[in-house]
Design a protein around this motif. Sequence first.
Motif, PDB file in Angstrom:
ATOM      1  N   SER A 151       0.841  -1.196   0.000  1.00 46.22           N
ATOM      2  CA  SER A 151       0.000   0.000   0.000  1.00 46.22           C
ATOM      3  C   SER A 151       0.879   1.249   0.000  1.00 46.22           C
ATOM      4  O   SER A 151       2.056   1.198   0.365  1.00 46.22           O
ATOM      5  CB  SER A 151      -0.958   0.001   1.190  1.00 46.22           C
ATOM      6  OG  SER A 151      -0.249  -0.076   2.408  1.00 46.22           O
TER       7      SER A 151
ATOM      8  N   LYS B 297       1.381   5.499   0.838  1.00 51.70           N
ATOM      9  CA  LYS B 297       0.979   6.660   1.638  1.00 51.70           C
ATOM     10  C   LYS B 297       1.079   7.943   0.820  1.00 51.70           C
ATOM     11  O   LYS B 297       0.536   8.975   1.214  1.00 51.70           O
ATOM     12  CB  LYS B 297       1.849   6.751   2.891  1.00 51.70           C
ATOM     13  CG  LYS B 297       1.880   5.455   3.691  1.00 51.70           C
ATOM     14  CD  LYS B 297       2.239   5.665   5.133  1.00 51.70           C
ATOM     15  CE  LYS B 297       1.031   6.084   5.930  1.00 51.70           C
ATOM     16  NZ  LYS B 297       1.285   6.129   7.384  1.00 51.70           N
ATOM     17  N   GLN B 298       1.803   7.903  -0.283  1.00 53.32           N
ATOM     18  CA  GLN B 298       1.895   9.009  -1.229  1.00 53.32           C
ATOM     19  C   GLN B 298       1.833   8.439  -2.644  1.00 53.32           C
ATOM     20  O   GLN B 298       1.662   7.237  -2.824  1.00 53.32           O
ATOM     21  CB  GLN B 298       3.197   9.810  -1.035  1.00 53.32           C
ATOM     22  CG  GLN B 298       3.213  10.749   0.175  1.00 53.32           C
ATOM     23  CD  GLN B 298       3.601  10.041   1.449  1.00 53.32           C
ATOM     24  OE1 GLN B 298       4.250   8.992   1.406  1.00 53.32           O
ATOM     25  NE2 GLN B 298       3.204  10.573   2.590  1.00 53.32           N
TER      26      GLN B 298
ATOM     27  N   ARG C 206      -4.735   3.029  -3.756  1.00 47.65           N
ATOM     28  CA  ARG C 206      -3.933   3.089  -2.540  1.00 47.65           C
ATOM     29  C   ARG C 206      -3.151   1.813  -2.262  1.00 47.65           C
ATOM     30  O   ARG C 206      -2.218   1.815  -1.464  1.00 47.65           O
ATOM     31  CB  ARG C 206      -4.827   3.410  -1.336  1.00 47.65           C
ATOM     32  CG  ARG C 206      -5.270   4.863  -1.270  1.00 47.65           C
ATOM     33  CD  ARG C 206      -4.108   5.741  -0.868  1.00 47.65           C
ATOM     34  NE  ARG C 206      -4.492   7.136  -0.776  1.00 47.65           N
ATOM     35  CZ  ARG C 206      -3.654   8.131  -0.527  1.00 47.65           C
ATOM     36  NH1 ARG C 206      -2.370   7.855  -0.332  1.00 47.65           N
ATOM     37  NH2 ARG C 206      -4.062   9.367  -0.457  1.00 47.65           N
ATOM     38  N   SER C 207      -3.519   0.718  -2.876  1.00 53.22           N
ATOM     39  CA  SER C 207      -2.800  -0.531  -2.636  1.00 53.22           C
ATOM     40  C   SER C 207      -2.859  -1.381  -3.891  1.00 53.22           C
ATOM     41  O   SER C 207      -3.657  -1.139  -4.810  1.00 53.22           O
ATOM     42  CB  SER C 207      -3.405  -1.279  -1.443  1.00 53.22           C
ATOM     43  OG  SER C 207      -4.729  -1.666  -1.724  1.00 53.22           O
TER      44      SER C 207
ATOM     45  N   VAL D 110       3.973   0.738   2.324  1.00 49.39           N
ATOM     46  CA  VAL D 110       3.840  -0.188   3.452  1.00 49.39           C
ATOM     47  C   VAL D 110       3.880  -1.616   2.921  1.00 49.39           C
ATOM     48  O   VAL D 110       3.139  -1.970   1.990  1.00 49.39           O
ATOM     49  CB  VAL D 110       2.523   0.050   4.222  1.00 49.39           C
ATOM     50  CG1 VAL D 110       2.410  -0.924   5.397  1.00 49.39           C
ATOM     51  CG2 VAL D 110       2.440   1.493   4.708  1.00 49.39           C
TER      52      VAL D 110
ATOM     53  N   GLU E 195       6.710   0.565   7.229  1.00 49.31           N
ATOM     54  CA  GLU E 195       6.788   1.644   6.242  1.00 49.31           C
ATOM     55  C   GLU E 195       8.213   1.755   5.705  1.00 49.31           C
ATOM     56  O   GLU E 195       9.184   1.650   6.459  1.00 49.31           O
ATOM     57  CB  GLU E 195       6.366   2.976   6.870  1.00 49.31           C
ATOM     58  CG  GLU E 195       4.909   3.033   7.301  1.00 49.31           C
ATOM     59  CD  GLU E 195       4.552   4.394   7.897  1.00 49.31           C
ATOM     60  OE1 GLU E 195       5.470   5.205   8.116  1.00 49.31           O
ATOM     61  OE2 GLU E 195       3.357   4.621   8.132  1.00 49.31           O
TER      62      GLU E 195
END
Length: 208
Positions: free
Chosen positions: A50, A52-53, A71-72, A111, A116
């Motif tokens: 996934s 985060k940016q 997102r993933s 991730v 992360e």
Amino acid sequence: MNSKIISATIAAILYLTLIACTPPPKIEAETVSPSVRVLLATIHQPETISFKQTFFLISEEARYEFGQKNRSLVINPVVDGVHIYNENRNLLYRSHFPIILEPDNPAGLFVFRGNEFAGKIIINQASDTSIHIINQLPLEEYLKGVVPAEIFSTDSKYFQAIKAQAICARTYAMLKIENSVNRSFDLSGDVSDQVYAGFSRHTSLADR
């Protein structure tokens, strides 16, 4: 010869001598952190990554954006290839490696298996039915995820030990980088080389 001309000549000679003997200004070399490729996992079944940016998937065929609506994604090894998909994308690559997922900016995080990580994701073929998940990032950023995973790094009374650990970890990584010319990664992110927990484990002492 006219005394004024003699004086001017002497002055010119002294000036040129002074210039010749003056050392050139010191130019500081720009320090560029080498890049390191860390094997996060060799996978034989579907795994999820996934974002985060914003990240971009770059392959021989195209470039796809992930991180806003996507997102993933699921990475599934198949025979002689990899199936990458989510609710909006369905991509099948047959022996087209490496596949790179690159952050839109250096601060971008992804991730994987609960941790992360910063930097690029590289997908390479490991065998006919498995693939490598590799994290490529600057060496100094890599060390920030190694030192806290290798030594207790939240108490300032251990700062000298933490510094020693950082030096050892960096030296070991440099040696592995130099000796991995014909490999798709430089070192593993587990105890077979150095434990690497990514951005999730950063501490202020280890960063220092």
